[in-house]
Design an enzyme around this catalytic site. Structure first.
Site, PDB file in Angstrom:
ATOM      1  N   THR A   1       2.409  28.909   6.950  1.00 45.16           N
ATOM      2  CA  THR A   1       2.524  29.540   8.261  1.00 45.16           C
ATOM      3  C   THR A   1       3.597  30.624   8.212  1.00 45.16           C
ATOM      4  OG1 THR A   1       1.897  27.478   9.335  1.00 45.16           O
ATOM      5  CG2 THR A   1       3.016  29.106  10.696  1.00 45.16           C
TER       6      THR A   1
ATOM      7  N   GLU B   1       4.289  21.685   7.175  1.00 48.90           N
ATOM      8  CA  GLU B   1       4.500  22.393   5.908  1.00 48.90           C
ATOM      9  C   GLU B   1       5.036  21.432   4.846  1.00 48.90           C
ATOM     10  OE1 GLU B   1       5.460  26.835   7.763  1.00 48.90           O
ATOM     11  OE2 GLU B   1       7.102  25.485   7.246  1.00 48.90           O
TER      12      GLU B   1
END
Length: 230
Positions: free
Chosen positions: A34, A109
């Protein structure tokens, strides 16, 4: 500087596509992160979507971007293995340890990075630092625990600031911790913060650093490999 930095991000994203395709089988699943540099990677890898089986995204924003390019996106629970995870960082040191979470996706993540066989971090040279901690450390927190966690972070030497108006994909809040520079290179701080009741995750990637960093500089792409994980 803005245009220059954008150019560096695009360059490293293109280099990451080449690296990815050179290290993948046709049935491989790619983990995708991201942020602005990851977005450039998505835009580039989408043109090669026939070369791999699909992706796992670390955020709803990245997932939506991938789907706009007709790239197959799977949930992590649907796949047996992630061959490579490609993502950016807010800071990187010489041990390839990271601070991540500027985009508020740090927990997902961290999960995708942990599940991946190899973690490739892509960044421009402004993210390379001598010591971590000038960038405030993001901490994802259960909403009811926000004030308590902030008080505990002060005890660790930090200056916590609630990132108002931001809710993570997991329904939680973000506290950005200033004043922790320079951070230790061992796992002590990462673990100490995670032990605070109410903390979901923090943005230190020390227990799971990058395996390879592709760094975009004015003199081209530099590749740094983590010898400790080789």
């Amino acid at each position: 500087m803005g245009d220059t930095q954008t150019g560096l991000k695009k360059a490293v994203a293109e280099a990451a596509v080449k690296y990815t395709l050179d290290h993948l089988d046709a049935d491989a699943i790619i983990g995708i992160g991201t942020g602005s540099t990851a977005n450039f990677f998505i835009d580039a890898i989408a043109q090669e979507r026939h070369r791999f089986a699909g992706t796992v995204a670390s955020s709803s924003v990245s997932e939506e971007r991938l789907r706009c390019f007709n790239v197959d996106v799977f949930q992590l629970n649907q796949v047996a293995e992630i061959a490579l995870y490609i993502d950016g960082a807010d800071e990187i040191n010489a041990q390839l340890q990271l601070i991540k979470g500027g985009g508020a996706a740090l927990t997902r993540e961290k999960i995708v990075a942990a599940a991946a066989k190899k973690f490739i971090c892509i960044a421009d040279e402004s993210k390379w630092v001598d010591a971590l901690g000038m960038f405030p450390l993001p901490v994802e927190v259960i909403p009811m625990a926000r004030s308590y966690v902030a008080r505990e972070l002060v005890k660790l030497g930090g200056d916590p600031v609630w990132r108002e108006g931001i809710t993570t994909d997991n329904g939680n809040v973000i506290i950005d911790v200033h004043g922790l520079y320079p951070m230790p290179c061992d796992q002590s701080l990462e673990h100490a913060i995670n032990q605070i009741a109410g903390v979901v995750c923090n943005g230190l990637f020390i227990s799971r650093p990058a395996d390879v960093v592709l760094l975009s500089t004015q003199n081209g792409i530099k590749t740094h490999s983590n010898r400790a994980r080789a």
